[in-house]
Scaffold this motif. Structure first.
Motif, short mmCIF file in Angstrom:
data_model
loop_
_atom_site.label_atom_id
_atom_site.label_comp_id
_atom_site.label_asym_id
_atom_site.label_seq_id
_atom_site.Cartn_x
_atom_site.Cartn_y
_atom_site.Cartn_z
N ASP A 27 18.44 -8.22 -9.67
CA ASP A 27 17.20 -8.99 -9.59
C ASP A 27 16.85 -9.71 -10.89
OD1 ASP A 27 16.41 -6.89 -11.22
OD2 ASP A 27 14.92 -6.10 -9.81
N ASP A 64 19.03 -1.63 -9.41
CA ASP A 64 19.69 -2.22 -8.24
C ASP A 64 19.34 -1.46 -6.97
OD1 ASP A 64 20.82 -4.29 -9.71
OD2 ASP A 64 22.79 -3.34 -9.85
N THR A 73 15.86 -2.53 -5.89
CA THR A 73 15.93 -3.87 -5.31
C THR A 73 16.51 -3.84 -3.90
OG1 THR A 73 16.13 -4.88 -7.49
CG2 THR A 73 16.89 -6.19 -5.62
N ARG A 74 17.63 -3.13 -3.72
CA ARG A 74 18.26 -3.05 -2.39
C ARG A 74 17.33 -2.45 -1.36
NH1 ARG A 74 22.44 -1.02 -5.31
NH2 ARG A 74 22.06 1.07 -4.52
N GLN A 75 16.49 -1.49 -1.78
CA GLN A 75 15.59 -0.81 -0.85
C GLN A 75 14.28 -1.55 -0.65
OE1 GLN A 75 16.94 1.55 0.93
NE2 GLN A 75 18.72 1.28 -0.39
N GLY A 76 14.09 -2.65 -1.35
CA GLY A 76 12.86 -3.42 -1.21
C GLY A 76 11.66 -2.75 -1.86
N ILE A 77 11.92 -1.90 -2.86
CA ILE A 77 10.84 -1.20 -3.57
C ILE A 77 10.41 -2.08 -4.74
CG2 ILE A 77 10.18 0.87 -4.85
CD1 ILE A 77 12.35 2.38 -3.22
N ALA A 78 9.21 -2.62 -4.65
CA ALA A 78 8.71 -3.51 -5.69
C ALA A 78 8.60 -2.76 -7.01
CB ALA A 78 7.35 -4.07 -5.29
N GLN A 99 7.07 2.19 -0.99
CA GLN A 99 7.10 1.04 -0.10
C GLN A 99 8.50 0.44 -0.11
OE1 GLN A 99 4.59 -2.17 -1.35
NE2 GLN A 99 4.59 -3.11 0.64
N GLY A 100 9.03 0.22 1.07
CA GLY A 100 10.33 -0.42 1.19
C GLY A 100 11.48 0.56 1.20
N SER A 101 11.21 1.86 1.10
CA SER A 101 12.31 2.82 1.10
C SER A 101 12.84 3.00 2.52
CB SER A 101 11.87 4.16 0.52
OG SER A 101 10.87 4.73 1.33
#
Length: 138
Positions: free
Chosen positions: A34, A48, A51-56, A133-135
């Motif tokens: 990112d 990384d 980022t891959r999991q969409g965790i801000a 969030q995003g996990s």
């Protein structure tokens, strides 16, 4: 794939295209997917993953100032969207462990949720960050 003998682990990683950084006296500096700067391969792996999991996440947030515990501006490795600070504890020197203890106490004092990752946590980051969030549920 056969990797030619190049002399060091960082040279092998660079020869295979897996490393885009440089090696100072400690760690290997590189850039995460990112674009975040990382001071070790441990940090890069975690960044990384986030980022891959969409965790801000943001890098190197400042801990609150404290005249005794933080007079000079300690920083965490990451801050997550919910305010959680994350530390990648990859070193084991007495000086580093003392600094980590100060960060732990500072987080407790300031009411900051703190996750301290050890290299052994890399195999189960999904569980460590399960509530973020995003996990994902892997």
């Amino acid at each position: 794939m056969v990797v030619p003998a190049v002399g060091s682990w960082s040279a092998v990683l660079a020869a295979t295209g897996m490393l885009d950084g440089w090696r100072p006296s400690r760690g290997i500096y590189s850039t995460a997917t990112d674009g975040h700067p990382c001071r070790s391969l441990f940090e890069r792996y975690v960044d990384d993953f986030l980022t891959r999991q969409g965790i801000a996440h943001s890098v190197e947030p400042s801990y609150p100032h404290d005249a005794e515990l933080n007079p000079n501006g300690l920083r965490a490795d990451w801050k997550l969207a919910d305010g959680t600070f994350v530390e990648a504890a990859g070193l084991s020197s007495n000086e580093y462990l003392h600094k980590l203890d100060r960060k732990r106490l500072l987080a407790d004092t300031a009411g900051i949720n703190l996750i301290i990752l050890q290299p052994s946590d890399l195999s189960h980051l999904h569980q460590v960050f399960a509530n973020q969030q995003g996990s994902v549920d892997n």
